[in-house]
Design a protein around this motif. Structure first.
Motif, mmCIF file in Angstrom:
data_model
loop_
_atom_site.group_PDB
_atom_site.id
_atom_site.type_symbol
_atom_site.label_atom_id
_atom_site.label_comp_id
_atom_site.label_asym_id
_atom_site.label_seq_id
_atom_site.Cartn_x
_atom_site.Cartn_y
_atom_site.Cartn_z
ATOM 1 N N PRO A 549 0.752 -1.300 -0.063
ATOM 2 C CA PRO A 549 -0.036 0.175 0.056
ATOM 3 C C PRO A 549 0.801 1.328 -0.189
ATOM 4 N N PRO A 550 0.554 2.309 -0.603
ATOM 5 C CA PRO A 550 1.053 3.439 -0.624
ATOM 6 C C PRO A 550 0.836 4.353 0.698
ATOM 7 N N ILE A 551 1.647 5.304 1.032
ATOM 8 C CA ILE A 551 1.441 6.244 2.095
ATOM 9 C C ILE A 551 1.748 7.755 1.395
ATOM 10 N N THR A 552 1.222 8.883 2.175
ATOM 11 C CA THR A 552 1.679 10.059 1.737
ATOM 12 C C THR A 552 2.121 10.757 2.967
ATOM 13 N N TYR A 553 2.994 12.072 2.585
ATOM 14 C CA TYR A 553 3.504 12.807 3.616
ATOM 15 C C TYR A 553 3.894 14.065 3.191
ATOM 16 N N MET A 554 4.045 15.071 4.079
ATOM 17 C CA MET A 554 4.386 16.362 3.730
ATOM 18 C C MET A 554 5.743 17.061 4.338
ATOM 19 N N ILE A 555 6.688 17.534 3.681
ATOM 20 C CA ILE A 555 8.127 17.905 4.218
ATOM 21 C C ILE A 555 8.089 19.377 3.462
ATOM 22 N N ASP A 556 8.639 20.296 4.079
ATOM 23 C CA ASP A 556 8.830 21.727 3.633
ATOM 24 C C ASP A 556 7.844 22.207 2.652
ATOM 25 N N GLY A 557 6.384 22.078 2.812
ATOM 26 C CA GLY A 557 5.356 22.256 2.050
ATOM 27 C C GLY A 557 5.281 21.655 1.016
ATOM 28 N N GLU A 558 5.717 20.412 0.693
ATOM 29 C CA GLU A 558 5.664 19.747 -0.516
ATOM 30 C C GLU A 558 5.018 18.520 -0.158
ATOM 31 N N GLN A 559 4.037 17.991 -0.818
ATOM 32 C CA GLN A 559 3.231 16.327 -0.422
ATOM 33 C C GLN A 559 3.883 15.397 -1.246
ATOM 34 N N TYR A 560 4.399 14.338 -0.803
ATOM 35 C CA TYR A 560 4.943 13.398 -1.342
ATOM 36 C C TYR A 560 4.186 12.044 -1.201
ATOM 37 N N LEU A 561 4.156 11.116 -2.179
ATOM 38 C CA LEU A 561 3.567 9.840 -2.101
ATOM 39 C C LEU A 561 4.709 8.669 -2.090
ATOM 40 N N ALA A 562 4.767 7.770 -1.582
ATOM 41 C CA ALA A 562 5.605 6.578 -1.401
ATOM 42 C C ALA A 562 4.988 5.373 -1.711
ATOM 43 N N VAL A 563 5.647 4.302 -2.271
ATOM 44 C CA VAL A 563 5.111 3.052 -2.379
ATOM 45 C C VAL A 563 6.354 2.104 -2.360
ATOM 46 N N LEU A 564 6.333 0.723 -1.918
ATOM 47 C CA LEU A 564 7.220 -0.254 -2.233
ATOM 48 C C LEU A 564 6.655 -0.938 -3.232
ATOM 49 N N ALA A 565 7.281 -1.054 -4.315
ATOM 50 C CA ALA A 565 7.042 -2.102 -5.510
ATOM 51 C C ALA A 565 7.732 -3.304 -5.377
ATOM 52 N N GLY A 566 7.341 -4.398 -5.804
ATOM 53 C CA GLY A 566 8.013 -5.730 -6.006
ATOM 54 C C GLY A 566 7.032 -6.875 -5.840
ATOM 55 N N TRP A 567 6.860 -7.570 -7.109
ATOM 56 C CA TRP A 567 5.796 -8.598 -7.260
ATOM 57 C C TRP A 567 6.200 -9.812 -6.410
ATOM 58 N N GLY A 568 5.334 -10.292 -5.737
ATOM 59 C CA GLY A 568 5.625 -11.700 -4.809
ATOM 60 C C GLY A 568 4.236 -11.839 -3.921
ATOM 61 N N GLY A 569 4.430 -12.660 -3.068
ATOM 62 C CA GLY A 569 3.420 -13.125 -2.082
ATOM 63 C C GLY A 569 2.863 -14.523 -2.611
ATOM 64 N N ILE A 570 1.919 -14.870 -1.842
ATOM 65 C CA ILE A 570 1.252 -16.379 -2.250
ATOM 66 C C ILE A 570 0.658 -16.260 -3.580
ATOM 67 N N TRP A 571 0.139 -15.324 -4.213
ATOM 68 C CA TRP A 571 -0.647 -15.397 -5.428
ATOM 69 C C TRP A 571 0.346 -15.617 -6.343
ATOM 70 N N PRO A 572 1.409 -14.769 -6.828
ATOM 71 C CA PRO A 572 2.164 -15.093 -7.713
ATOM 72 C C PRO A 572 3.076 -16.447 -7.510
ATOM 73 N N LEU A 573 3.377 -16.984 -6.433
ATOM 74 C CA LEU A 573 4.314 -18.018 -6.067
ATOM 75 C C LEU A 573 3.343 -19.380 -6.499
ATOM 76 N N ALA A 574 2.040 -19.389 -6.216
ATOM 77 C CA ALA A 574 1.413 -20.661 -6.332
ATOM 78 C C ALA A 574 0.332 -20.598 -7.541
ATOM 79 N N PRO A 575 -0.826 -19.989 -7.338
ATOM 80 C CA PRO A 575 -1.646 -20.023 -8.495
ATOM 81 C C PRO A 575 -1.371 -18.928 -9.684
ATOM 82 N N GLY A 576 -0.356 -18.001 -9.144
ATOM 83 C CA GLY A 576 0.034 -16.919 -9.999
ATOM 84 C C GLY A 576 0.676 -17.233 -11.403
#
Length: 714
Positions: A549-576
């Motif tokens: 899931p992404p998050i958002t935050y603000m530093i020095d008057g600027e809003q940022y959006l951050a997310v960790l990307a990387g395919w994996g978990g049970i679905w890609p490994l098993a039925p994926g």
């Protein structure tokens, strides 16, 4: 210390460098003082726009930020500010924390990394050195979902069951406590929570004959303060067990304690400070099939339940069981969210959850009373919820363990919604659900026996539901398996709108005051949608599946959006594996991505996915070997290497492996455990050399089938 690549956004654009940073240099990069996170900070976290202090942003776990600098009118100007490559190409599921201008994130294998939240400059990293052999204990990839903060520390749960306190300024270990019996198949993948100096942590492992519990530890010393078991233990414990377990014991039959019972608390928690109630989500039974776990039935408390506790003592207050007598892996460990809703002219303090079983629940969070429930995805295992009793009206054929006949359930074991966090937009009154539309065949197995040595102990024949090689059947199954972002009205208990995806396992959600809901997708995009109608307003090509899931935050008057990307978990490994063959395989490129308005950074060119060809040796095995190998592959191999030997891109696709060429090499790895430190343990305690060779013959047989289909253009 190799910190890999990092990208920093500045006025001149993106500067990309390869960074070899020493510990001394890292220490110089960290501010001398780090602000303390206390109870007042966490209680007021919803109003703190600069930071993201806890897993769900606030104790209510709404994942809503009032930040509106990035909004529906300008989100098209959102660009990449900086990115950081991760050093492990496995599933990435973590929610970053942002505290005083610093961003902290966990990665696969329970590693922690710290960055300057505006520039991406690396500050420190910590590796708990989880033994590679632990991977086989994790049903669903070597993932981690985040850290918690209190005082000047961060708290990490590791895959091998440790709870570790780190100095937030330096990343140095302060204390470490083992929270599980490490001789058993317990794991930790969820993020801890901290309430009044108490670090709350659960664990996973209900597929491997474990008994679930949640524990609290002193944030300063690591001393365990209390432990709450979710299922009763052996009969000799009955005399000393607390009242909640004495009541639960009446709902079990047989000798469940010999199989652990299950009920692990592996993900969701929320906290109401005014009521002083901690809410935990409890998982499935061990094994899944109730006919083996609790012959004769029973509700099997507190499996698949939401339980309210006193966080100071671990005392039971109330529970609501979403799936009594669970036999489908319908966990209630999915995201728990708190809100105040006006229902029938009255403001109600509610708890909301969309667990695996396909129903959305609105519950009075003071009493546990069910207020309303309705299915948010198609389901066929009930005729609905009895609102007088709060119980699902289960169709008889769904209880496959009782009937002895297979049952194809919708939703399936992956759930209508899995661990991916929802988000809530209070002004719109909508909950955004990362939904899954998929069925699963439960095929009861006669005379099933548990195996404590890494066998997937679910009490069904996992190979009987394999999809056949026939490309038309596989294509039809893939086409029927979908995903969606569903905007759900929890008061009306109905869908407002949806974004339909061609496949499941799309990322967690974030809602903002800018009229936006953000979500990553399995197809490798990061997207923003209008909260009012679901119209897509922005898209960024992430080059890999985004499940976190992404998050958002603000530093020095600027809003940022951050997310960790990387395919994996049970679905890609098993039925994926088989699903990706239809729409194109998704590769893992694990990165932290950070965006802001006006940034113009770019990722390196997307690499071509290189896969080994299907070039197996000729099949010279017997029908008996294929039959034996099919069964054992289903129980011991499929969770990591894919349905019917169709592997993913995250772990080796065995059909394409050169190891197939040599029986000796195969035995060295699969029997003896030559690759144990890379996560591939040996199975000599469970399987003879002959049975392991039969698995090889099965994979060779399947590889030749698929090679022939490939050559025919199938």
């Amino acid at each position: 210390m190799n910190l890999g690549k990092w990208a920093a956004g500045a006025a001149m654009g993106i500067a990309l460098a390869s960074c070899q940073t020493t510990g001394e240099e890292l220490a110089q990069a960290v501010p001398a003082q780090v602000g303390s996170v206390d109870g007042a900070d966490l209680l007021s976290a919803a109003a703190n726009n600069a930071n993201w202090l806890t897993y769900g942003r606030d104790y209510a776990e709404q994942r809503y930020s009032p930040l509106a600098q990035i909004n529906a009118g300008n989100v098209g100007q959102l660009g990449l500010a900086w990115y950081a490559d991760m050093d492990t190409a496995r599933g990435q599921e973590a929610t970053p924390l942002v505290i005083d201008g610093q961003l902290f994130v966990t990665t696969a294998w329970s590693k922690v990394k710290a960055y300057d939240a505006t520039t991406g400059a690396p500050l420190w990293e910590y590796d708990p050195q989880v033994p590679g052999a632990t991977a086989v204990k994790a049903c669903c990839d070597v993932v981690n979902r985040g850290v918690a903060a209190w005082g000047d520390k961060l708290f990490l749960g590791t895959l091998d069951g440790r709870l570790i306190a780190l100095d937030r300024a330096t990343g140095e270990e302060v204390w470490s406590e083992v929270t599980v019996d490490q001789s058993m198949a317990y794991t930790i993948t969820g993020a801890p929570r901290v309430i009044d100096g108490k670090v709350i942590i659960g664990n996973g492992g209900a597929e491997y004959t474990t008994r679930g519990y949640v524990s609290a530890y002193d944030a300063e010393t690591g001393e365990m303060l209390w432990r709450f078991y979710t299922v009763p233990g052996a009969p000799d414990e009955a005399a000393s067990e607390p009242a909640h377990l004495a009541a639960a014991r009446e709902t079990w039959n047989g000798e469940w304690w010999k199989l652990g019972g299950g009920g692990t608390v592996w993900d969701s928690m929320a906290y109401d400070a005014e009521l002083d109630l901690l809410y935990i989500g409890v998982g499935n039974g061990s094994p899944w099939n109730q006919a083996y776990r609790s012959p004769g039935g029973g509700d099997n408390l507190y499996l698949s339940s939401i339980v309210a506790l006193r966080p100071s003592t671990g005392e039971y207050v109330w529970h609501y069981q979403t799936t009594p007598g669970d036999t489908w892996d319908f966990t209630a460990t999915q995201h728990i969210m708190l809100a105040d809703l006006e229902i029938d002219g009255e403001v109600r303090e509610v708890l909301m959850q969309a667990p695996k079983n396909g129903f959305f629940y609105v519950i009075d969070r003071a009493t546990g009373e069910l207020i309303s429930a309705n299915n948010y995805v198609a389901q066929n295992w009930t005729t609905g919820i009895d609102m007088e009793t709060g119980r699902p009206i289960v169709v008889p054929e769904a209880r496959y363990g009782d009937t002895g006949a297979p049952f194809v359930s919708t939703p399936g074991a992956g759930g209508g919604h899995n661990w991916h966090p929802m988000a809530y937009h209070p002004a719109e009154g909508l909950v955004f659900i990362p939904a899954i539309e998929a069925a699963f065949p439960y095929v009861p197995e006669e005379d099933w026996e548990p195996d404590p040595n890494y066998g997937f102990n679910v009490g069904i024949d996992q190979s009987a539901g394999f999809l056949p090689a026939d490309p038309e059947i596989r294509a039809a199954s893939a086409a029927a398996t979908k995903g969606a972002l569903i905007a759900w009205d929890p008061v009306a208990q109905e869908e407002r709108w949806r974004v339909q995806y061609p496949g499941p396992w799309n990322g967690g959600a974030l809602a903002t005051g800018g009229g936006l809901v953000f979500q990553g997708t399995a197809a490798g995009n990061m997207a923003a949608y209008s909260v009012t109608d679901g119209a897509e307003l922005w898209r960024f090509r992430a080059q890999t599946g985004v499940v976190a899931p992404p998050i958002t935050y603000m530093i020095d008057g600027e809003q940022y959006l951050a997310v960790l990307a990387g395919w994996g978990g049970i679905w890609p490994l098993a039925p994926g594996g088989f699903l990706n063959e239809t729409s194109g395989p998704v590769q893992n490129i694990s990165r932290l991505l950070v965006f802001k308005l006006g940034a113009s950074g770019e990722l390196p060119p997307e690499p071509e996915l290189v896969r080994l060809p299907l070039d197996p040796p000729a099949f010279r095995g017997s029908e008996e070997q294929v039959a034996s190998g099919t069964y054992d592959y289903g129980r011991y191999c499929a969770a990591c290497h894919g349905d019917n030997a169709v592997g993913s891109t995250v772990l080796p696709d065995l059909r394409r492996s050169a190891v197939l060429q040599s029986e000796q090499v195969w035995q060295t790895i699969v029997h003896d455990g030559a690759l144990e430190q890379r996560g591939m343990v040996g199975f000599s305690k469970s399987l003879s050399a002959d049975r392991i060779e039969a698995i090889r013959q099965f994979v060779i047989f399947r590889a030749n089938q698929d090679k022939e289909l490939e050559q025919r253009g199938g």
